[in-house]
Design a protein around this motif. Structure first.
Motif, short mmCIF file in Angstrom:
data_model
loop_
_atom_site.label_atom_id
_atom_site.label_comp_id
_atom_site.label_asym_id
_atom_site.label_seq_id
_atom_site.Cartn_x
_atom_site.Cartn_y
_atom_site.Cartn_z
N ILE A 62 88.23 11.28 -67.35
CA ILE A 62 89.19 10.20 -67.16
C ILE A 62 90.48 10.74 -67.78
O ILE A 62 90.46 11.32 -68.87
N GLU A 85 95.46 7.46 -53.68
CA GLU A 85 95.12 8.26 -54.85
C GLU A 85 94.07 9.29 -54.45
O GLU A 85 93.06 8.94 -53.83
N GLY A 89 87.82 9.53 -59.78
CA GLY A 89 87.22 9.73 -61.10
C GLY A 89 86.58 8.46 -61.60
O GLY A 89 85.71 7.87 -60.95
N SER A 90 87.06 7.96 -62.74
CA SER A 90 86.51 6.74 -63.33
C SER A 90 87.00 5.47 -62.64
O SER A 90 86.42 4.41 -62.81
N GLY A 91 88.14 5.58 -61.95
CA GLY A 91 88.75 4.39 -61.35
C GLY A 91 89.87 3.80 -62.20
O GLY A 91 90.53 2.83 -61.80
N GLN A 93 92.89 5.04 -63.19
CA GLN A 93 94.24 5.15 -62.61
C GLN A 93 94.40 4.16 -61.45
O GLN A 93 95.45 3.53 -61.31
N VAL A 107 90.30 8.28 -53.01
CA VAL A 107 89.31 9.20 -52.46
C VAL A 107 88.70 10.04 -53.59
O VAL A 107 89.43 10.53 -54.45
N GLU A 108 87.37 10.19 -53.56
CA GLU A 108 86.66 10.98 -54.58
C GLU A 108 85.61 11.85 -53.92
O GLU A 108 84.92 11.42 -53.00
N HIS A 110 83.03 13.44 -55.62
CA HIS A 110 81.71 13.37 -56.28
C HIS A 110 81.09 12.01 -55.99
O HIS A 110 81.66 10.97 -56.35
N GLY A 135 89.74 14.61 -50.42
CA GLY A 135 91.06 13.97 -50.37
C GLY A 135 92.21 14.92 -50.10
O GLY A 135 93.33 14.47 -49.91
N THR A 136 91.97 16.24 -50.09
CA THR A 136 93.12 17.15 -49.85
C THR A 136 93.66 16.97 -48.43
O THR A 136 94.79 17.33 -48.16
N THR A 151 95.40 13.31 -58.79
CA THR A 151 95.05 13.38 -60.21
C THR A 151 94.18 14.58 -60.53
O THR A 151 93.43 14.58 -61.51
N PRO A 206 90.46 20.89 -61.53
CA PRO A 206 90.93 21.39 -60.24
C PRO A 206 90.70 20.45 -59.06
O PRO A 206 89.69 19.75 -58.99
N LEU A 207 91.65 20.49 -58.12
CA LEU A 207 91.54 19.78 -56.85
C LEU A 207 90.78 20.72 -55.91
O LEU A 207 91.27 21.79 -55.56
N ILE A 208 89.59 20.31 -55.53
CA ILE A 208 88.72 21.18 -54.74
C ILE A 208 88.59 20.65 -53.32
O ILE A 208 88.22 19.48 -53.12
N1 SAH Z 1 92.19 9.40 -61.62
C1 SAH Z 1 91.01 9.67 -62.39
C2 SAH Z 1 91.04 11.07 -62.96
C3 SAH Z 1 89.83 11.80 -62.59
S1 SAH Z 1 89.83 13.55 -62.76
C4 SAH Z 1 90.76 8.60 -63.43
O1 SAH Z 1 91.59 7.72 -63.58
O2 SAH Z 1 89.69 8.61 -64.07
C5 SAH Z 1 90.11 14.07 -61.10
C6 SAH Z 1 89.09 13.68 -60.08
O3 SAH Z 1 89.46 14.33 -58.87
C7 SAH Z 1 87.65 14.13 -60.35
O4 SAH Z 1 86.82 13.01 -60.34
C8 SAH Z 1 87.33 15.08 -59.20
O5 SAH Z 1 85.98 15.02 -58.76
C9 SAH Z 1 88.29 14.60 -58.14
N2 SAH Z 1 88.59 15.55 -57.07
C10 SAH Z 1 88.81 16.88 -57.15
N3 SAH Z 1 89.07 17.38 -55.93
C11 SAH Z 1 89.03 16.33 -55.05
C12 SAH Z 1 89.21 16.20 -53.63
N4 SAH Z 1 89.51 17.24 -52.86
N5 SAH Z 1 89.08 14.98 -53.09
C13 SAH Z 1 88.78 13.90 -53.85
N6 SAH Z 1 88.59 13.96 -55.19
C14 SAH Z 1 88.72 15.16 -55.78
#
Ligand code: SAH
Length: 216
Positions: A62, A85, A89-91, A93, A107-108, A110, A135-136, A151, A206-208
């Protein structure tokens, strides 16, 4: 944990954010009302109001409250803005954006985090559209967006996200290598023209994905 423990923590956090330079009263007001303890795992709830990133499982975190406050202030969210967004992550933001009156699309990648964030937001009566996936490439169905917030740290600006911005829309996204990233602020001027400038350095996971880092 007694609820006064969290209330005191929240008040202390707001004071810390103010002294760190956060001055947007709407953003501070949102942070002052969101129960951050609901967004972190049980074992570390007592640390919910430390101004630090905390682990939320799946090697993710988070974001630090300062980072959330900084990015949210920069986006200057107006009630009714449609906001995408990337990285639910945790939700937390997302909750901050919802409290400011935004229509939030998040979008997440995991599955566990996607599910638990959705549950947390539901339990708090905060409504967002959530999607599980990469989400990319954005979420074209609901584009264009008045604002996009990424994020997680990207190697470069994802083209798909730029193209899902409304004219006049703004995006905030950390870009850099895996150790440190510069927060970039991008404004779409017209169909083809974008203004971009650098804000401060941060460190994100990292943004994957297709237009991010490759897994591995
Ligand atoms: N905004 C979150 C921060 C989470 S950390 C909060 O408020 O808690 C960043 C998040 O981005 C991670 O959960 C990770 O799994 C996710 N992430 C990374 N690459 C991503 C992608 N291509 N699409 C969606 N989510 C992604």
């Amino acid at each position: 944990m007694h609820k006064d423990f969290y209330k005191t923590g929240r008040e202390r956090l707001i004071a810390q954010l103010r002294s760190a330079g956060i001055s947007d009263e709407r953003v501070l007001g949102a942070i002052a009302t969101i129960p951050r303890e609901k967004f972190v795992p049980d074992a570390i709830k007592s640390r919910a109001y430390e101004d630090t990133a905390l682990p939320i499982g799946n090697h993710q975190t988070i974001s630090q409250p300062y980072t959330v406050a900084f990015m949210t202030s920069a986006l200057n969210i107006k009630p009714g803005d449609s906001v995408l967004e990337i990285g639910t992550g945790s939700g937390y933001q997302a909750a901050t954006l919802i409290m400011l009156g935004a229509k939030v699309f998040t979008v997440e990648r995991h599955w566990e985090l996607y599910n638990s964030a959705k549950k947390t937001l539901d339990e708090l009566g905060l409504s967002a559209q959530s999607r599980f996936g990469d989400g990319t490439i954005g979420w074209s169905e609901f584009a264009p967006y008045d604002a996009i917030i990424v994020t997680a740290g990207a190697p470069e600006l994802p083209q798909s996200l730029l193209l899902q911005l409304a004219i006049g829309g703004r995006m905030i996204i950390p870009v850099g290598d895996e150790r440190s990233q510069t927060l970039k602020y991008v404004v779409r001027k017209d169909d083809r023209e974008f203004d971009a400038f650098d804000m401060q350095e941060f460190r994100f996971v990292p943004l994957i994905g297709k237009e991010g880092w490759t897994v591995g």
